[in-house]
Design an enzyme around this catalytic site. Structure first.
Site, PDB file in Angstrom:
ATOM      1  CG  ASP A 348      -1.651   1.278   1.420  1.00 33.88           C
ATOM      2  OD1 ASP A 348      -2.371   1.648   0.486  1.00 33.88           O
ATOM      3  OD2 ASP A 348      -1.508   1.924   2.474  1.00 33.88           O
ATOM      4  CE  LYS A 349       0.104   7.399  -2.542  1.00 36.39           C
ATOM      5  NZ  LYS A 349       0.349   8.400  -1.492  1.00 36.39           N
ATOM      6  CB  THR A 350      -1.563   6.299   2.025  1.00 43.41           C
ATOM      7  OG1 THR A 350      -1.856   6.781   0.717  1.00 43.41           O
ATOM      8  CG2 THR A 350      -1.718   7.415   3.038  1.00 43.41           C
ATOM      9  CB  THR A 496      -2.023   3.818  -3.895  1.00 41.65           C
ATOM     10  OG1 THR A 496      -2.442   4.978  -3.176  1.00 41.65           O
ATOM     11  CG2 THR A 496      -1.798   4.199  -5.354  1.00 41.65           C
ATOM     12  N   GLY A 497      -5.099   3.951  -3.266  1.00 41.12           N
ATOM     13  CA  GLY A 497      -6.338   4.655  -3.568  1.00 41.12           C
ATOM     14  C   GLY A 497      -6.078   6.008  -4.184  1.00 41.12           C
ATOM     15  CE  LYS A 524      -5.297  -0.748  -1.675  1.00 36.64           C
ATOM     16  NZ  LYS A 524      -4.744  -0.135  -0.464  1.00 36.64           N
ATOM     17  CG  ASP A 543      -1.167   2.341   6.837  1.00 39.26           C
ATOM     18  OD1 ASP A 543      -1.807   2.253   5.769  1.00 39.26           O
ATOM     19  OD2 ASP A 543      -0.775   3.422   7.313  1.00 39.26           O
ATOM     20  CG  ASP A 547      -4.076  -1.314   3.078  1.00 35.72           C
ATOM     21  OD1 ASP A 547      -4.248  -1.148   1.860  1.00 35.72           O
ATOM     22  OD2 ASP A 547      -3.566  -0.467   3.823  1.00 35.72           O
TER      23      ASP A 547
END
Length: 653
Positions: A348-350, A496-497, A524, A543, A547
């Protein structure tokens, strides 16, 4: 596992714990009074009725401490699936029955201290093992905790009443106060504020919500209140759908057959056959029944899995402890062992590859009269009056740099374009690109070198003085983590969103193998399924609540510890320190842990290949392995397994 199953599992752990401590306390006098121990340690402690006392203490240990194994033995026999419980039970039943017979007149030696220590070690091993697999259903409890328990409903007469969240109905108008959680999915009917949805959608920026905009239950609103019309409640809500996906993903996890159970199953067959053959052979050879029985008992005691019982749980306990000290919390042992097989990882990015909050990435001055420090000071002075997340990021940056923030006079908000005011006699504006466009001010050529940045501009006395770039900052450790993973032949992807521009910028910066942008939770999961269908062993790292389904669906789910409790409870492994580099450590340590288990299993079973024939008497009369020596060898194998497990501490330093 439902709530009742979860409670039952916890009760079983407490039961093993209680039986272990009681048996350990009773084991101490049994060992002290054992003739063999007294002879080995060179002391003597005897009294009238000693044998009877040892028999009574051992009987308690056998029936109370050994009950779970005897019960398991019955179930395995009933289910025609002999395994660890069968082997343990055969050993303790044989040792107890034979020792009891010796106590009351049969010639020979007792095995009470071997019996007691065997039960204590087996109880410890099973207690450790059961503790390591507890908690799968906690994820759903944590998901539900995201919803507030109370909502402020506005009645038709305008009066407000607090009601339980589960009593909300579609069409109800509710008030959500500043900084509160949204109790249900709905549409804004009054008010404007910024809403933090990062733990639900993966979107890093707090989103401005105004009339007719949609709110997701569980998100957190900013410093202004909202009136909201409830659209979805209960099973129809966004969060409930996430919970449903987590349930399905957890249920679809494959169960890995424990190597120790396989070894114990074969060892059970070997021990039973070897014991029966030994007894029969020596009786047919004309030896006394006591001799033949002693040979059989020695075989069964030698075959008893002291070492095998500890081979897995001890490595698990040590690796879990070492990992925790190094920022890795292991919730799913099987997934941890399987981490050595990972061939693709989805980040995940964020909050994972990035920090999950806006930060100042660069400050550029376009005026010889004002340097970068002065620009950030003026911008912070004006922005400290705004609740906008970008404004707050600038103020936070100035404070972190210990900069003086000057006084502002005549502060005004420029609707949807920025803010302005007077600072030390100068007219200062902090504005958006739209303001420059409307006022025909040329954009600096270097303003948008980074597509992931949000840029604001500082105008002093109607002259463009410079600009500040902000972005969801990439963690300093992410680049090295990606390189290490790729070096170990693991493909690195990002889901990512966030929008495609931001996702592409992050992907190119870190040189990822690919990225997926603007994805929802169910997408995802689809990404994970697609990679698995291509033959990859897939790890997912994230996180947020968004996710959670993917973390559960992946072969190995890895949560960043600074994220939600939901992500942590759904994941197999948690990175406490939120450091992506820990993932490479995890994979290498998982590999070392697995091989320690294999080594221990090889020793624990391999030792029997040599010891069982000796116990049966293949070298008689040149060499006879007595039950006492057999017990020592059995204990020695346990010590070797324990030392080998301790060597694991050298692997993660």
């Amino acid at each position: 596992m439902g709530a009742s199953g979860h409670d039952h599992h916890r009760m079983m752990i407490e039961d093993f714990k209680k039986r272990f401590w009681v048996s350990l306390i009773l084991c101490i006098p049994i060992v002290i009074l054992a003739p063999m121990i007294q002879e080995l340690l060179g002391y003597q402690f005897d009294f009238t009725g000693r044998d009877l006392v040892v028999f009574l203490l051992s009987s308690i240990v056998f029936f109370y401490g050994g009950f779970p194994f005897l019960k398991g033995f019955f179930n395995e026999v009933k289910g025609k699936t002999p395994g660890m419980m069968t082997l343990i039970s055969l050993a303790i039943i044989t040792a107890y029955a034979y020792s009891a017979a010796v106590t009351f007149g049969l010639g020979g030696k007792t095995f009470f201290w071997e019996l007691a220590t065997l039960i204590v070690i087996m109880l410890l091993g099973h207690w450790i093992e059961m503790k390591s697999i507890l908690g799968a259903s906690k994820a759903l409890e944590k998901l539900a905790d995201l919803m507030p328990s109370v909502a402020h409903i506005i009645r038709e007469d305008g009066e407000m009443e607090d009601v339980a969240t589960q009593n909300l109905k579609k069409g109800d108008i509710i008030l959500i106060k500043a900084n509160e959680k949204v109790p249900a999915d709905g549409k804004v009917v009054k008010g404007t504020t910024y809403v933090n949805e990062s733990m639900l959608t993966g979107e890093s920026k707090p989103i401005e919500k105004k009339e007719n905009d949609y709110l997701i239950g569980g998100s957190i609103i900013g410093s202004s209140s909202l009136n909201v019309r409830v659209e979805k409640t209960g099973e129809d809500s966004y969060l409930s759908n996430v919970i449903k996906m987590v349930k399905e993903a957890q249920a679809s996890k494959s169960k890995t057959q424990n190597l120790a159970n396989k070894a114990a199953k074969w060892l059970t067959y070997i021990a039973i056959i070897a014991g029966g053959v030994t007894l029969t052979y020596w009786l047919l050879d004309g030896k006394p029944f006591v001799f033949a029985l002693e040979r059989m008992v020695t075989v069964l005691i030698i075959a008893c899995p002291h070492a095998l019982g500890l081979a897995i749980p001890l490595v698990v306990a040590i690796s879990t402890s070492i990992s925790a000290k190094n920022g890795l919390l292991i919730r799913n042992r099987t997934a941890f062992e399987d981490s050595r097989k990972i061939s693709a990882i989805v980040f995940d990015k964020t909050g994972t590859l990035t920090k999950g909050e806006f930060g100042v990435t660069r400050i550029e001055s376009k005026s010889t009269d004002h340097d970068k420090v002065q620009l950030i000071q003026m911008a912070a002075a004006l922005e400290q009056n705004s609740e906008h997340p970008i404004a707050q990021s600038i103020v936070r940056y100035a404070k972190n740099e210990a900069l003086d923030i000057p006084q502002v006079d005549n502060f005004e908000s420029i609707t949807a374009r920025g803010v302005k005011g007077t600072i030390k006699g100068k007219q200062v504006k902090v504005v958006s690109p739209k303001f420059l466009e409307e006022n025909k001010i040329s954009l600096p050529s270097d303003a948008y070198l980074n597509a992931a940045e949000t840029v604001i501009f500082i105008i002093i006395d109607d002259v463009l003085a410079g600009f500040i770039g902000l972005a969801d900052e990439i963690r300093a450790e992410s680049e090295q983590a990606v390189k290490t993973l790729q070096k170990n032949n693991i493909k690195v992807f990002m889901a990512t969103g966030d929008n495609k521009i931001v996702a592409k910028a992050v992907s190119e910066s870190l040189k990822l193998d690919g990225y997926f942008a603007e994805v929802l939770p169910h997408q995802k999961v689809e990404i994970i399924d697609d990679l698995k269908s291509k033959g990859h062993i897939v790890a997912m790292t994230g996180d947020g609540v968004n996710d959670a389904p993917a973390l559960a669906k992946a072969d190995i789910g890895i949560a960043i510890g600074s994220g939600t409790d939901v992500a942590n409870e759904t994941a197999d492994i948690i990175l406490v320190n939120s450091n992506p580099k820990d993932i490479s450590n995890l994979i290498l340590f998982g590999k070392a842990t697995y091989w320690k288990m294999v080594q221990n299993l090889i020793w624990a079973t391999g030792y029997n290949v040599i010891a069982i024939p000796l116990a049966a008497g293949v070298l008689y009369p040149a060499f006879v392995l007595t039950p006492a020596i057999g017990a020592v060898l059995m204990s020695l194998s346990t010590v070797i397994v324990a030392i080998n497990a301790q060597l694991l501490k050298l692997k993660l330093r």
